[in-house]
Design an enzyme around this catalytic site. Structure first.
Site, mmCIF file in Angstrom:
data_model
loop_
_atom_site.group_PDB
_atom_site.id
_atom_site.type_symbol
_atom_site.label_atom_id
_atom_site.label_comp_id
_atom_site.label_asym_id
_atom_site.label_seq_id
_atom_site.Cartn_x
_atom_site.Cartn_y
_atom_site.Cartn_z
ATOM 1 N N ASN A 9 0.865 -1.177 0.046
ATOM 2 C CA ASN A 9 -0.111 -0.035 -0.121
ATOM 3 C C ASN A 9 1.043 1.304 -0.092
ATOM 4 O O ASN A 9 1.686 1.646 1.010
ATOM 5 C CB ASN A 9 -0.900 -0.114 1.410
ATOM 6 N N HIS A 91 -9.734 1.452 4.895
ATOM 7 C CA HIS A 91 -8.482 1.228 5.779
ATOM 8 C C HIS A 91 -8.639 2.141 7.118
ATOM 9 O O HIS A 91 -9.532 3.192 6.960
ATOM 10 C CB HIS A 91 -7.487 2.167 4.643
ATOM 11 N N GLU A 163 -5.483 -5.064 10.527
ATOM 12 C CA GLU A 163 -4.592 -3.947 10.809
ATOM 13 C C GLU A 163 -4.928 -3.149 12.295
ATOM 14 O O GLU A 163 -5.625 -2.349 12.119
ATOM 15 C CB GLU A 163 -4.472 -3.015 9.837
HETATM 16 P P1 PGA Z 1 2.492 0.308 7.730
HETATM 17 O O1 PGA Z 1 1.178 0.378 7.229
HETATM 18 O O2 PGA Z 1 3.069 -0.998 7.021
HETATM 19 O O3 PGA Z 1 3.438 1.473 7.159
HETATM 20 O O4 PGA Z 1 2.424 0.039 9.239
HETATM 21 C C1 PGA Z 1 0.388 -0.710 6.746
HETATM 22 C C2 PGA Z 1 -1.007 -0.111 6.240
HETATM 23 O O5 PGA Z 1 -1.547 0.718 6.569
HETATM 24 O O6 PGA Z 1 -1.616 -0.841 5.285
#
Ligand code: PGA
Length: 248
Positions: A9, A91, A163
């Site tokens: 992402n 998200h 997440e």
């Molecule tokens: P990060 O983000 O790997 O920078 O923690 C993950 C995401 O928000 O999909």
């Protein structure tokens, strides 16, 4: 090792696309399966051109289910026009910065599935739910609201991304055990509502400060089918390292 999905992402970062993929192609075979780049909408077309003839896929970071007077949005129809087959939905940055509610997420998930786009449905608790031991109830509610009105067959297409908000971009990662425990719980929520067959067919990713140093312990967990990576995914060398670790 099982086939691991590596979803990257880019969020709202200006990546030098040509340079990035030049590096990626040096380290990852072009027929590698299960790698998707979720790029800002203005970059989608360029990245699609770059990835022609490879097995890599491009996804969008958000979409809305309708069209019209919605300045700044992109619609599901637009994704379909460009044959974009995956889209991140709900998200935590959309939820907590832009105020997306579970009911908005539900409309988007439904529209994606009706339109042949795989929704990568993000769910996860904040630190306050975790420390007050309400994290499972919180995530369960997010799931059930997001999937409201869907059939078991539709739910089988959904990719879930657990997440925890406290682990995103913070350098703090859930321990592999915490991630496994929640991903197993997510599967059980789906099982209770949509049946065992559906629960066994869904994919569940973990996201939140995944990097080459911790990916192995995460993806070897039983209920974790892959990762959604933000920060580390902006660095092609780290992407190559993560790919190699998952494909040894
Ligand atoms: P990060 O983000 O790997 O920078 O923690 C993950 C995401 O928000 O999909």
């Amino acid at each position: 090792m099982k086939e691991t999905k590596i979803y990257l992402n880019w969020k709202c970062n200006s990546v030098d696309t040509d340079k990035y993929f030049e590096e990626i192609f040096k380290g990852i075979p072009k027929d590698a399966e299960n790698i998707t780049f979720f790029v800002p909408s203005i970059k989608i077309f360029q990245v699609m051109e770059t990835l022609k003839g490879t097995s890599f896929t491009v996804g969008a970071q958000n979409c809305i289910e309708t069209e019209g007077a919605f300045t700044g949005e992109i619609s599901l129809n637009m994704l379909q026009d460009y044959n974009i087959k995956k889209c991140i939905i709900g998200h935590s940055e959309r939820r907590w910065i832009y105020g997306e509610k579970n009911s908005d997420v539900n409309k988007k998930v439904y529209a994606c599935l009706e339109g042949g786009v795989v929704p990568v449905l993000c769910i996860g608790e904040r630190i306050e739910e975790r420390t007050s031991n309400k994290h499972k109830r919180f995530v369960q509610k997010q799931i059930l609201k997001a999937l409201n009105g869907l059939t078991a067959l539709q739910v089988q297409q959904v990719v879930f991304a657990y997440e925890p908000v406290w682990a995103i971009g913070t350098g703090l990662t859930a321990t592999p055990e915490q991630a496994q425990d929640m991903c197993n719980f997510i599967r059980s929520v789906v099982k209770n509502k949509f049946g065992e067959d559906t629960a066994n067919k869904i994919s569940i990713l973990y996201g939140g400060s995944v990097n080459p140093g911790n990916i192995k312990d995460i993806v070897t967990m039983e209920d974790i089918d892959g990762v959604l990576v933000g920060g580390a995914g902006l660095n092609p060398q780290k992407v190559i390292e993560m790919y190699n670790i998952c494909n040894k």
